[in-house]
Design a protein around this motif. Structure first.
Motif, PDB file in Angstrom:
ATOM      1  N   PHE A  11     -23.788  15.540  29.942  1.00  9.85           N
ATOM      2  CA  PHE A  11     -24.052  16.812  30.592  1.00  9.85           C
ATOM      3  C   PHE A  11     -25.567  17.011  30.610  1.00  9.85           C
ATOM      4  O   PHE A  11     -26.253  16.647  29.650  1.00  9.85           O
ATOM      5  CB  PHE A  11     -23.401  17.958  29.827  1.00  9.85           C
ATOM      6  CG  PHE A  11     -21.910  17.960  29.896  1.00  9.85           C
ATOM      7  CD1 PHE A  11     -21.262  18.371  31.053  1.00  9.85           C
ATOM      8  CD2 PHE A  11     -21.148  17.558  28.809  1.00  9.85           C
ATOM      9  CE1 PHE A  11     -19.870  18.387  31.127  1.00  9.85           C
ATOM     10  CE2 PHE A  11     -19.754  17.575  28.869  1.00  9.85           C
ATOM     11  CZ  PHE A  11     -19.121  17.985  30.041  1.00  9.85           C
ATOM     12  N   SER A  12     -26.070  17.610  31.677  1.00  9.37           N
ATOM     13  CA  SER A  12     -27.512  17.844  31.727  1.00  9.37           C
ATOM     14  C   SER A  12     -27.776  19.259  32.217  1.00  9.37           C
ATOM     15  O   SER A  12     -26.911  19.909  32.807  1.00  9.37           O
ATOM     16  CB  SER A  12     -28.192  16.829  32.642  1.00  9.37           C
ATOM     17  OG  SER A  12     -27.961  17.169  33.988  1.00  9.37           O
ATOM     18  N   THR A  13     -28.982  19.712  31.954  1.00 10.18           N
ATOM     19  CA  THR A  13     -29.365  21.062  32.366  1.00 10.18           C
ATOM     20  C   THR A  13     -30.828  21.054  32.811  1.00 10.18           C
ATOM     21  O   THR A  13     -31.614  20.220  32.372  1.00 10.18           O
ATOM     22  CB  THR A  13     -29.177  22.075  31.207  1.00 10.18           C
ATOM     23  OG1 THR A  13     -29.524  23.377  31.663  1.00 10.18           O
ATOM     24  CG2 THR A  13     -30.046  21.733  30.003  1.00 10.18           C
ATOM     25  N   THR A  47     -25.005  23.877  33.222  1.00 11.53           N
ATOM     26  CA  THR A  47     -24.783  22.466  33.500  1.00 11.53           C
ATOM     27  C   THR A  47     -23.643  22.331  34.499  1.00 11.53           C
ATOM     28  O   THR A  47     -22.776  23.210  34.592  1.00 11.53           O
ATOM     29  CB  THR A  47     -24.450  21.686  32.205  1.00 11.53           C
ATOM     30  OG1 THR A  47     -24.248  20.308  32.520  1.00 11.53           O
ATOM     31  CG2 THR A  47     -23.178  22.207  31.539  1.00 11.53           C
TER      32      THR A  47
END
Lengths: 431, 431
Positions: free
Chosen positions: A171-173, B173
């Motif tokens: 997961f990325s933000t 996300t």
């Protein structure tokens, strides 16, 4: 008004008149008696309303109180051998603090999707209490174990700057003007910690964006990871088996009522005593072949293989020295057979699969750098991690234990979704 | 080879010959003597190499060993009243396991940016050991406190489906085919937990995407949040002060060496004893006006106001009943003065500002729904949260304590960045 106490305290109050506050869990009536099961989160008690003991209003009110209404009950604490609590309440007064209408979870069976949609209410059930109290006990045991051995808790960061091992399961933000990724493991940071504090552990949520809808997968799960300087694979396995024995025996000793409620086979858990069997990957492959599974040497085990291997033993089994190509770049290769990795997986019995993964880490700068390059990773990302091999590098090892899988195994649950208060899965982000 | 032990164990080994493994922290020589400070994470010990006691090779090697090289040292444990440990090692043998060249952090002063860039190595310093051991002790105290009072640990989810209070300070996300947000607080989930378990706490990382570069802000920080059913604002304040007293006294009792190393003024901490002063927002405004600060009634306090208020007291002060418009929608309004909120902030002394925020929650369905609408929020998002007011709603309260701010205060640090192993701030995502 008599003392207001929690249900967990009634055992100290036999013969006394007390006040309880809680919610109506269940009810039955027969003529001059209403039996109200009242819960307050610390326990469940049967409150007996006898027509002759209370005013007509209280008797009528007691007959009408609905499931999950909030109530205040006064009464006398009496011994009751038949109840799990050992006590009941002889009611003298009852007030309804808040009346619940049409509570959605009735005594009838509900589908899992419905229950998961109502997780905020499902948590009130005795079954969920049992599972989540075992979870709490496991977490306490984890901390007591490492704290008792002089480990320093060193929380690893959740935000990490790089997608170390590919982005497919991350997961990325957006992180101000750049991207951050959510951690999958605190291990690399733990290694820095071990060189500073000798023995460390981190314990927090970790994240995997796997498109898996199996009974073993959560997108968000808690993991404890110890890491030790001056520790090789054998000592790492020693610690892992002592750790798992400690947790299981602690739950057996402190949460026997919860395990009984879940109808857990205690014999299986009582056998979780050191030493655990240790077999090499090669031996595991032989075992599989003898059982008719023809997995070729060099392939990693799937769920089927893990079940077959663990079924051969009556306690958790540690499988060590997998082919290096199955394992991550940071694992140290076996100096005696360089295509093997000094790693270990612990497989729980009864088909619960891997609960621990770990191993000895590569501690040589040049070999680590070569492995980073071989796997097509960028050495710049790992500058700080390589630093640990420049300044006082020593043999070091560690492992990770996933809390939810361990709780599912200890409780004997088919699916991990009940082992965490608000599970997050591919198709589940609410409530 | 003599028993290999950790430095923390030397006090049980006086007069014995032991082996230590660790890293060279510091060194000085004078003629026939080398004094090596060796650390292994569990402690720091002076290893005395006397020319007459060792072979010429060992003496020469001891003189050349570089900072942060990994060493194995054999010797006799001797009493040494002058050292903080109480013991030193009379060396008989020394091996260099791994030689470190040009360790970047020398005895000279370094800038903060440089140290933060080398956080993975900076963790090896005695100062960071002291701070992070206090952190560990605070976390243990937190868990012991709530576990000892019968609270159930109920981990709140990190991924949440909605941006409840606006997206400006939220990290988000991609979550398969939708968006997920990283939690800012477990409170709403805790409320469901309190209705199920009576007394719960959650304890994990929380996230704020605030564009603040102050000494009090991290983007990722750990928070413990208790929530209790059948608990009003007064009882909530009782618990909060007992809790903070417990933590501070625990650190004083168990980490006095670390506090001494940090030159913390212990008198200030010793005064952290119940009862803490409790003043209303109105009284706080009066206090500010008397001190020459002209903040108008109705405005929330900033850092300046918090410092002014807390300076008037010798222990933490609890300020309650802020104007409702300063606080979140879920706070219960004061029935005696409906423009006030039944909330409380605890301000630490010495200008450390808010360490606890909490209050009593709105428990009436209609009033909560109205507040959600007033704030322009969508009631559909809160269906599950509103359910808690439909089925057995009871008075309930809770609070949150930020670990890093508490550790900064207890250690007497100017900035929160040293209170967490790998701090994450607006401009800091590495290592």
């Amino acid at each position: 008004m008599p003392d207001r106490i929690w249900i967990e305290e009634v055992k100290k109050r036999e013969g006394e008149t007390v006040t309880l506050k809680g919610w109506l869990y269940n009810k039955r009536s027969s003529g001059k008696l209403h039996f109200l099961q009242v819960r307050d989160g610390t326990g469940l008690i049967q409150c007996v309303v006898f027509k002759g003991d209370v005013s007509p209003e209280v008797f009528e009110r007691s007959g009408k109180v609905t499931q999950e209404s909030a109530v205040e009950v006064c009464g006398v604490v009496r011994k009751d051998e038949r109840s799990p609590l050992g006590f009941e309440l002889g009611v003298t007064d009852l007030k309804v603090l808040h009346s619940a209408q049409d509570y959605p979870i009735g005594p009838k069976e509900h589908g899992v999707a419905f229950l998961m949609d109502h997780r905020h209410l499902w948590l009130r059930s005795s079954r969920q209490h049992a599972v989540l109290r075992v979870r709490h006990e496991v977490i306490r045991a984890v901390r007591d174990f490492f704290d008792g051995k002089g480990f320093t808790l060193l929380d690893a960061p959740i935000f990490t700057p790089n997608a170390c091992e590919g982005t497919t399961t991350l997961f990325s933000t957006e992180y101000f003007d750049r991207r951050a990724y959510l951690t999958q493991s605190g291990q690399l940071y733990n290694e820095a910690g071990a060189m500073a504090f000798g023995k460390v552990y981190c314990f927090g949520p970790t994240f995997r964006a796997e498109k898996s809808k199996t009974r073993r997968h959560l997108t968000e799960f808690w993991m404890v990871e110890p890491e030790m300087a001056f520790c090789d694979l054998e000592e790492n396995m020693d610690l892992a088996e002592e750790f798992v024995e400690f947790i299981v025996q602690r739950v057996l000793n402190h949460r026997s009522q919860e395990l009984a409620y879940l109808k857990r086979d205690l014999d299986v858990l009582q056998k979780v005593r050191r030493p655990f069997p240790r077999i090499s990957y090669d031996e595991a492959i032989d075992l599989l072949h003898r059982q008719g599974n023809d997995l070729p040497w060099g392939k990693d085990f799937g769920g089927d293989e893990e079940t077959l291997i663990s079924s051969a033993f009556d306690r958790p089994v540690m499988v060590h020295r997998y082919p290096a190509r199955c394992k991550a770049f940071y694992m140290k290769n076996d100096p005696e057979k360089s295509d093997l990795s000094l790693c270990v997986d612990m497989l729980a019995p009864e088909g619960y699969g891997e609960i621990i993964g770990g191993g000895e880490r590569e501690d040589d700068y040049d070999r680590l750098l070569a492995k980073i390059r071989e796997q097509g990773l960028s050495p710049e990302i790992f500058t700080w991690y390589l630093d640990l091999r420049k300044y006082g590098s020593v043999p070091h090892s560690g492992f990770g234990l996933g809390i939810e899988r361990a709780v599912a195994w200890i409780c004997g649950l088919k699916h991990v979704r009940e082992t965490i208060p608000f599970p997050r899965m591919m198709e589940r982000l609410t409530p």
